[in-house]
Design a protein around this motif. Structure first.
Motif, PDB file in Angstrom:
ATOM      1  N   ALA A 145      -1.228  17.727  -1.960  1.00  0.00           N
ATOM      2  CA  ALA A 145       0.075  17.635  -1.296  1.00  0.00           C
ATOM      3  C   ALA A 145      -0.102  17.270   0.180  1.00  0.00           C
ATOM      4  O   ALA A 145       0.641  16.438   0.710  1.00  0.00           O
ATOM      5  CB  ALA A 145       0.832  18.951  -1.429  1.00  0.00           C
ATOM      6  N   LEU A 146      -1.087  17.865   0.834  1.00  0.00           N
ATOM      7  CA  LEU A 146      -1.331  17.547   2.241  1.00  0.00           C
ATOM      8  C   LEU A 146      -1.770  16.092   2.422  1.00  0.00           C
ATOM      9  O   LEU A 146      -1.377  15.438   3.391  1.00  0.00           O
ATOM     10  CB  LEU A 146      -2.381  18.499   2.831  1.00  0.00           C
ATOM     11  N   VAL A 147      -2.554  15.578   1.496  1.00  0.00           N
ATOM     12  CA  VAL A 147      -2.957  14.173   1.551  1.00  0.00           C
ATOM     13  C   VAL A 147      -1.727  13.272   1.395  1.00  0.00           C
ATOM     14  O   VAL A 147      -1.571  12.280   2.111  1.00  0.00           O
ATOM     15  CB  VAL A 147      -4.012  13.853   0.473  1.00  0.00           C
ATOM     16  N   GLY A 148      -0.833  13.631   0.467  1.00  0.00           N
ATOM     17  CA  GLY A 148       0.397  12.862   0.283  1.00  0.00           C
ATOM     18  C   GLY A 148       1.282  12.876   1.513  1.00  0.00           C
ATOM     19  O   GLY A 148       1.849  11.850   1.905  1.00  0.00           O
ATOM     20  N   VAL A 149       1.401  14.032   2.131  1.00  0.00           N
ATOM     21  CA  VAL A 149       2.204  14.148   3.354  1.00  0.00           C
ATOM     22  C   VAL A 149       1.575  13.328   4.479  1.00  0.00           C
ATOM     23  O   VAL A 149       2.278  12.623   5.215  1.00  0.00           O
ATOM     24  CB  VAL A 149       2.365  15.633   3.764  1.00  0.00           C
ATOM     25  N   ALA A 150       0.259  13.407   4.609  1.00  0.00           N
ATOM     26  CA  ALA A 150      -0.419  12.635   5.656  1.00  0.00           C
ATOM     27  C   ALA A 150      -0.210  11.136   5.444  1.00  0.00           C
ATOM     28  O   ALA A 150       0.023  10.391   6.403  1.00  0.00           O
ATOM     29  CB  ALA A 150      -1.911  12.972   5.673  1.00  0.00           C
ATOM     30  N   ALA A 151      -0.262  10.682   4.205  1.00  0.00           N
ATOM     31  CA  ALA A 151      -0.035   9.266   3.911  1.00  0.00           C
ATOM     32  C   ALA A 151       1.392   8.869   4.263  1.00  0.00           C
ATOM     33  O   ALA A 151       1.622   7.796   4.838  1.00  0.00           O
ATOM     34  CB  ALA A 151      -0.327   8.975   2.445  1.00  0.00           C
ATOM     35  N   ALA A 152       2.360   9.722   3.923  1.00  0.00           N
ATOM     36  CA  ALA A 152       3.759   9.423   4.250  1.00  0.00           C
ATOM     37  C   ALA A 152       3.968   9.334   5.754  1.00  0.00           C
ATOM     38  O   ALA A 152       4.651   8.433   6.248  1.00  0.00           O
ATOM     39  CB  ALA A 152       4.669  10.493   3.650  1.00  0.00           C
ATOM     40  N   VAL A 153       3.364  10.251   6.497  1.00  0.00           N
ATOM     41  CA  VAL A 153       3.482  10.226   7.955  1.00  0.00           C
ATOM     42  C   VAL A 153       2.819   8.951   8.509  1.00  0.00           C
ATOM     43  O   VAL A 153       3.385   8.279   9.377  1.00  0.00           O
ATOM     44  CB  VAL A 153       2.851  11.493   8.579  1.00  0.00           C
ATOM     45  N   TYR A 154       1.665   8.623   8.004  1.00  0.00           N
ATOM     46  CA  TYR A 154       0.945   7.431   8.456  1.00  0.00           C
ATOM     47  C   TYR A 154       1.796   6.167   8.268  1.00  0.00           C
ATOM     48  O   TYR A 154       1.959   5.372   9.196  1.00  0.00           O
ATOM     49  CB  TYR A 154      -0.372   7.298   7.699  1.00  0.00           C
ATOM     50  N   PHE A 155       2.348   5.976   7.078  1.00  0.00           N
ATOM     51  CA  PHE A 155       3.134   4.777   6.809  1.00  0.00           C
ATOM     52  C   PHE A 155       4.446   4.788   7.581  1.00  0.00           C
ATOM     53  O   PHE A 155       4.956   3.735   7.963  1.00  0.00           O
ATOM     54  CB  PHE A 155       3.371   4.603   5.314  1.00  0.00           C
ATOM     55  N   THR A 156       4.994   5.962   7.831  1.00  0.00           N
ATOM     56  CA  THR A 156       6.224   6.050   8.619  1.00  0.00           C
ATOM     57  C   THR A 156       5.961   5.669  10.073  1.00  0.00           C
ATOM     58  O   THR A 156       6.723   4.911  10.668  1.00  0.00           O
ATOM     59  CB  THR A 156       6.814   7.471   8.557  1.00  0.00           C
ATOM     60  N   ILE A 157       4.883   6.184  10.631  1.00  0.00           N
ATOM     61  CA  ILE A 157       4.556   5.881  12.029  1.00  0.00           C
ATOM     62  C   ILE A 157       4.219   4.398  12.192  1.00  0.00           C
ATOM     63  O   ILE A 157       4.625   3.776  13.165  1.00  0.00           O
ATOM     64  CB  ILE A 157       3.400   6.773  12.518  1.00  0.00           C
ATOM     65  N   ARG A 158       3.520   3.840  11.246  1.00  0.00           N
ATOM     66  CA  ARG A 158       3.167   2.414  11.316  1.00  0.00           C
ATOM     67  C   ARG A 158       4.375   1.526  11.091  1.00  0.00           C
ATOM     68  O   ARG A 158       4.310   0.325  11.352  1.00  0.00           O
ATOM     69  CB  ARG A 158       2.111   2.074  10.277  1.00  0.00           C
ATOM     70  N   GLY A 159       5.450   2.083  10.568  1.00  0.00           N
ATOM     71  CA  GLY A 159       6.660   1.316  10.352  1.00  0.00           C
ATOM     72  C   GLY A 159       6.622   0.449   9.124  1.00  0.00           C
ATOM     73  O   GLY A 159       7.318  -0.546   9.015  1.00  0.00           O
ATOM     74  N   GLU A 160       5.805   0.836   8.148  1.00  0.00           N
ATOM     75  CA  GLU A 160       5.697   0.020   6.932  1.00  0.00           C
ATOM     76  C   GLU A 160       6.621   0.541   5.882  1.00  0.00           C
ATOM     77  O   GLU A 160       6.718   1.493   5.375  1.00  0.00           O
ATOM     78  CB  GLU A 160       4.262   0.017   6.430  1.00  0.00           C
ATOM     79  N   PRO A 218       0.817  -1.225   0.000  1.00  0.00           N
ATOM     80  CA  PRO A 218       0.000   0.000   0.000  1.00  0.00           C
ATOM     81  C   PRO A 218       0.850   1.273   0.000  1.00  0.00           C
ATOM     82  O   PRO A 218       0.524   2.236  -0.688  1.00  0.00           O
ATOM     83  CB  PRO A 218      -0.822  -0.108   1.281  1.00  0.00           C
ATOM     84  N   ALA A 219       1.963   1.272   0.719  1.00  0.00           N
ATOM     85  CA  ALA A 219       2.828   2.452   0.749  1.00  0.00           C
ATOM     86  C   ALA A 219       3.422   2.702  -0.631  1.00  0.00           C
ATOM     87  O   ALA A 219       3.510   3.854  -1.083  1.00  0.00           O
ATOM     88  CB  ALA A 219       3.934   2.278   1.782  1.00  0.00           C
ATOM     89  N   GLN A 220       3.811   1.644  -1.325  1.00  0.00           N
ATOM     90  CA  GLN A 220       4.357   1.798  -2.672  1.00  0.00           C
ATOM     91  C   GLN A 220       3.302   2.316  -3.632  1.00  0.00           C
ATOM     92  O   GLN A 220       3.586   3.187  -4.463  1.00  0.00           O
ATOM     93  CB  GLN A 220       4.913   0.467  -3.173  1.00  0.00           C
ATOM     94  N   LEU A 221       2.088   1.810  -3.524  1.00  0.00           N
ATOM     95  CA  LEU A 221       1.012   2.256  -4.410  1.00  0.00           C
ATOM     96  C   LEU A 221       0.656   3.717  -4.167  1.00  0.00           C
ATOM     97  O   LEU A 221       0.434   4.474  -5.118  1.00  0.00           O
ATOM     98  CB  LEU A 221      -0.217   1.367  -4.246  1.00  0.00           C
TER      99      LEU A 221
END
Length: 59
Positions: free
Chosen positions: A44-59, A9-12
């Motif tokens: 851009a804010l949606v993209g940043v939020a997704a990056a933060v989400y996947f970073t925090i989840r450790g994926e 999902p992070a790659q997609l």
């Protein structure tokens, strides 16, 4: 960073954000440092939020 260590999902999401950025740059004239389109800023804010989400989840 090894791309194979990231979740599918992070790659997609990354590919989707990159595609939107290229289309926005070439098709709509979105640029950094100029007048900002509310749509471009929102995406851009949606993209940043997704990056933060996947970073925090450790994926």
């Amino acid at each position: 960073m090894n791309p194979k260590s990231q979740s599918k999902p992070a790659q997609l999401v990354g590919l989707l954000v990159a595609a939107v950025a290229v289309v926005g740059y070439l098709g709509f004239g979105w640029r950094f440092g100029g007048e900002s389109s509310p749509v471009a800023v929102g995406l851009a804010l949606v993209g940043v939020a997704a990056a933060v989400y996947f970073t925090i989840r450790g994926e």
